[in-house]
Motif scaffolding. Sequence first.
Motif, PDB file in Angstrom:
ATOM      1  N   TYR A   1       0.834  -1.207   0.000  1.00  0.00           N
ATOM      2  CA  TYR A   1       0.000   0.000   0.000  1.00  0.00           C
ATOM      3  C   TYR A   1       0.871   1.260   0.000  1.00  0.00           C
ATOM      4  O   TYR A   1       0.608   2.218  -0.739  1.00  0.00           O
ATOM      5  N   LEU A   2       1.899   1.260   0.865  1.00  0.00           N
ATOM      6  CA  LEU A   2       2.759   2.439   0.968  1.00  0.00           C
ATOM      7  C   LEU A   2       3.519   2.684  -0.332  1.00  0.00           C
ATOM      8  O   LEU A   2       3.643   3.828  -0.785  1.00  0.00           O
ATOM      9  N   ARG A   3       4.045   1.610  -0.924  1.00  0.00           N
ATOM     10  CA  ARG A   3       4.793   1.772  -2.174  1.00  0.00           C
ATOM     11  C   ARG A   3       3.930   2.419  -3.252  1.00  0.00           C
ATOM     12  O   ARG A   3       4.404   3.242  -4.045  1.00  0.00           O
ATOM     13  N   LYS A   4       2.659   2.047  -3.278  1.00  0.00           N
ATOM     14  CA  LYS A   4       1.753   2.599  -4.288  1.00  0.00           C
ATOM     15  C   LYS A   4       1.461   4.078  -4.051  1.00  0.00           C
ATOM     16  O   LYS A   4       1.000   4.772  -4.961  1.00  0.00           O
ATOM     17  N   LYS A   5       1.733   4.543  -2.829  1.00  0.00           N
ATOM     18  CA  LYS A   5       1.444   5.941  -2.510  1.00  0.00           C
ATOM     19  C   LYS A   5       2.686   6.823  -2.501  1.00  0.00           C
ATOM     20  O   LYS A   5       2.650   7.958  -3.001  1.00  0.00           O
ATOM     21  N   ILE A   6       3.784   6.337  -1.926  1.00  0.00           N
ATOM     22  CA  ILE A   6       4.956   7.209  -1.758  1.00  0.00           C
ATOM     23  C   ILE A   6       6.070   6.936  -2.748  1.00  0.00           C
ATOM     24  O   ILE A   6       6.984   7.749  -2.891  1.00  0.00           O
ATOM     25  N   ASP A   7       6.025   5.790  -3.443  1.00  0.00           N
ATOM     26  CA  ASP A   7       7.107   5.441  -4.363  1.00  0.00           C
ATOM     27  C   ASP A   7       6.668   5.443  -5.828  1.00  0.00           C
ATOM     28  O   ASP A   7       7.142   6.239  -6.631  1.00  0.00           O
ATOM     29  N   HIS A   8       5.752   4.552  -6.190  1.00  0.00           N
ATOM     30  CA  HIS A   8       5.408   4.340  -7.591  1.00  0.00           C
ATOM     31  C   HIS A   8       4.975   5.619  -8.319  1.00  0.00           C
ATOM     32  O   HIS A   8       5.466   5.870  -9.431  1.00  0.00           O
ATOM     33  N   PRO A   9       4.102   6.454  -7.731  1.00  0.00           N
ATOM     34  CA  PRO A   9       3.684   7.660  -8.470  1.00  0.00           C
ATOM     35  C   PRO A   9       4.823   8.650  -8.707  1.00  0.00           C
ATOM     36  O   PRO A   9       4.721   9.513  -9.576  1.00  0.00           O
ATOM     37  N   PHE A  10       5.910   8.518  -7.944  1.00  0.00           N
ATOM     38  CA  PHE A  10       7.017   9.464  -8.029  1.00  0.00           C
ATOM     39  C   PHE A  10       8.258   8.837  -8.668  1.00  0.00           C
ATOM     40  O   PHE A  10       9.330   9.449  -8.694  1.00  0.00           O
ATOM     41  N   GLY A  11       8.109   7.606  -9.168  1.00  0.00           N
ATOM     42  CA  GLY A  11       9.242   6.936  -9.799  1.00  0.00           C
ATOM     43  C   GLY A  11      10.361   6.606  -8.833  1.00  0.00           C
ATOM     44  O   GLY A  11      11.541   6.639  -9.194  1.00  0.00           O
ATOM     45  N   ARG A  12      10.012   6.280  -7.599  1.00  0.00           N
ATOM     46  CA  ARG A  12      11.019   5.997  -6.569  1.00  0.00           C
ATOM     47  C   ARG A  12      10.906   4.549  -6.091  1.00  0.00           C
ATOM     48  O   ARG A  12       9.920   3.862  -6.372  1.00  0.00           O
ATOM     49  N   ASN A  13      11.922   4.122  -5.364  1.00  0.00           N
ATOM     50  CA  ASN A  13      11.921   2.788  -4.764  1.00  0.00           C
ATOM     51  C   ASN A  13      12.564   2.877  -3.383  1.00  0.00           C
ATOM     52  O   ASN A  13      13.565   2.220  -3.087  1.00  0.00           O
ATOM     53  N   ALA A  14      11.967   3.724  -2.530  1.00  0.00           N
ATOM     54  CA  ALA A  14      12.562   3.979  -1.218  1.00  0.00           C
ATOM     55  C   ALA A  14      12.439   2.783  -0.289  1.00  0.00           C
ATOM     56  O   ALA A  14      13.358   2.486   0.482  1.00  0.00           O
ATOM     57  N   ILE A  15      11.289   2.094  -0.334  1.00  0.00           N
ATOM     58  CA  ILE A  15      11.089   0.960   0.565  1.00  0.00           C
ATOM     59  C   ILE A  15      11.657  -0.292  -0.101  1.00  0.00           C
ATOM     60  O   ILE A  15      11.139  -0.761  -1.116  1.00  0.00           O
ATOM     61  N   GLU A  16      12.733  -0.807   0.465  1.00  0.00           N
ATOM     62  CA  GLU A  16      13.427  -1.948  -0.110  1.00  0.00           C
ATOM     63  C   GLU A  16      13.092  -3.224   0.649  1.00  0.00           C
ATOM     64  O   GLU A  16      12.943  -3.209   1.882  1.00  0.00           O
ATOM     65  N   THR A  17      12.996  -4.318  -0.059  1.00  0.00           N
ATOM     66  CA  THR A  17      12.872  -5.635   0.571  1.00  0.00           C
ATOM     67  C   THR A  17      14.273  -6.195   0.755  1.00  0.00           C
ATOM     68  O   THR A  17      15.041  -6.289  -0.208  1.00  0.00           O
ATOM     69  N   VAL A  18      14.627  -6.521   1.973  1.00  0.00           N
ATOM     70  CA  VAL A  18      15.946  -7.079   2.281  1.00  0.00           C
ATOM     71  C   VAL A  18      15.757  -8.571   2.511  1.00  0.00           C
ATOM     72  O   VAL A  18      15.174  -8.981   3.526  1.00  0.00           O
ATOM     73  N   ARG A  19      16.215  -9.381   1.563  1.00  0.00           N
ATOM     74  CA  ARG A  19      15.972 -10.806   1.613  1.00  0.00           C
ATOM     75  C   ARG A  19      16.450 -11.408   2.935  1.00  0.00           C
ATOM     76  O   ARG A  19      17.597 -11.227   3.337  1.00  0.00           O
ATOM     77  N   GLY A  20      15.562 -12.113   3.600  1.00  0.00           N
ATOM     78  CA  GLY A  20      15.896 -12.789   4.850  1.00  0.00           C
ATOM     79  C   GLY A  20      15.950 -11.883   6.068  1.00  0.00           C
ATOM     80  O   GLY A  20      16.182 -12.348   7.177  1.00  0.00           O
ATOM     81  N   ALA A  21      15.748 -10.539   5.845  1.00  0.00           N
ATOM     82  CA  ALA A  21      15.873  -9.617   6.967  1.00  0.00           C
ATOM     83  C   ALA A  21      14.617  -8.782   7.192  1.00  0.00           C
ATOM     84  O   ALA A  21      14.305  -8.432   8.328  1.00  0.00           O
ATOM     85  N   GLY A  22      13.903  -8.462   6.127  1.00  0.00           N
ATOM     86  CA  GLY A  22      12.704  -7.645   6.303  1.00  0.00           C
ATOM     87  C   GLY A  22      12.651  -6.501   5.319  1.00  0.00           C
ATOM     88  O   GLY A  22      12.829  -6.703   4.111  1.00  0.00           O
ATOM     89  N   TYR A  23      12.480  -5.278   5.831  1.00  0.00           N
ATOM     90  CA  TYR A  23      12.317  -4.114   4.976  1.00  0.00           C
ATOM     91  C   TYR A  23      13.203  -2.962   5.476  1.00  0.00           C
ATOM     92  O   TYR A  23      13.517  -2.866   6.659  1.00  0.00           O
ATOM     93  N   ARG A  24      13.581  -2.129   4.530  1.00  0.00           N
ATOM     94  CA  ARG A  24      14.424  -0.969   4.880  1.00  0.00           C
ATOM     95  C   ARG A  24      13.992   0.188   3.990  1.00  0.00           C
ATOM     96  O   ARG A  24      13.694   0.013   2.812  1.00  0.00           O
ATOM     97  N   ILE A  25      13.967   1.379   4.595  1.00  0.00           N
ATOM     98  CA  ILE A  25      13.755   2.568   3.781  1.00  0.00           C
ATOM     99  C   ILE A  25      15.105   3.219   3.587  1.00  0.00           C
ATOM    100  O   ILE A  25      15.860   3.419   4.541  1.00  0.00           O
ATOM    101  N   SER A  26      15.453   3.440   2.335  1.00  0.00           N
ATOM    102  CA  SER A  26      16.804   3.909   2.034  1.00  0.00           C
ATOM    103  C   SER A  26      17.013   5.331   2.536  1.00  0.00           C
ATOM    104  O   SER A  26      16.083   6.140   2.571  1.00  0.00           O
ATOM    105  N   ALA A  27      18.233   5.606   2.912  1.00  0.00           N
ATOM    106  CA  ALA A  27      18.547   6.883   3.537  1.00  0.00           C
ATOM    107  C   ALA A  27      18.311   8.050   2.592  1.00  0.00           C
ATOM    108  O   ALA A  27      17.974   9.154   3.024  1.00  0.00           O
ATOM    109  N   ASP A  28      18.450   7.831   1.276  1.00  0.00           N
ATOM    110  CA  ASP A  28      18.273   8.942   0.350  1.00  0.00           C
ATOM    111  C   ASP A  28      16.907   8.951  -0.299  1.00  0.00           C
ATOM    112  O   ASP A  28      16.611   9.792  -1.135  1.00  0.00           O
ATOM    113  N   GLY A  29      16.047   8.001   0.121  1.00  0.00           N
ATOM    114  CA  GLY A  29      14.695   7.982  -0.413  1.00  0.00           C
ATOM    115  C   GLY A  29      14.642   7.593  -1.878  1.00  0.00           C
ATOM    116  O   GLY A  29      13.648   7.831  -2.544  1.00  0.00           O
TER     117      GLY A  29
END
Length: 227
Positions: free
Chosen positions: A199-227
């Motif tokens: 849901y968040l990716r569809k609101k804060i990333d996809h419409p703006f051409g970003r990929n801030a919320i990353e999936t970290v395999r085996g660890a969970g999720y991370r939001i990148s420091a530079d967005g």
Amino acid sequence: MRILVVEDERELAETIRDGLAREGFAVDLAHDGADGLWMATENPHGAYDAIVLDIMLPGLSGYEICRQLRSRAVWTPVLMLTAKDGEYDEADALDLGADDYMIKPFSFVLLIAHLRALIRRGAPERPAVLTAGDLTLDPGQRLVSRGGVPVPVTPREFALLEFLLRNRGRAVTKAAIIENVWDAHFAGDRNIVEVYVGYLRKKIDHPFGRNAIETVRGAGYRISADG
């Protein structure tokens, strides 16, 4: 110590002022929302130690006064008074930045105790705006924006994004997200985390051409420091 009392019931306001004065407080009164907001922000005597604020006021409501105070970075402790006793009224008051809440009629002894507790705690520095690149989240005003464009989110989405931003640059596990955004005793499907990340990716990333919320395999999720 100086207290501002914003209460349109004049007899009650005078009673509160007289009682607080007997306890050694200096008290200013306002009887409508506009005057209350002006005095809270432009007080010629200096900053107040606390504000006693009725919710149902002529002009601006106590809710609106509290919202405007916090939006102006005025962090004076606020004790809200109301004749309402619904839990949603209390939740609204606290969400808008109030520090405490009392229902009329109330015990004056308890009012004094609540005020003294607020003053002892003081006006703590409120959370700063959280950022990752041009993504911002304001915990005080409950606002999210990307590049200055407001992004509407649900309360749960807001809580998830806030948790990710407070751990910016670090991977957080599903278990940690569940415990902090849902409940440590959450018994539902833990894949709910993936759903809300989507849901968040569809609101804060996809419409703006970003990929801030990353999936970290085996660890969970991370939001990148530079967005």
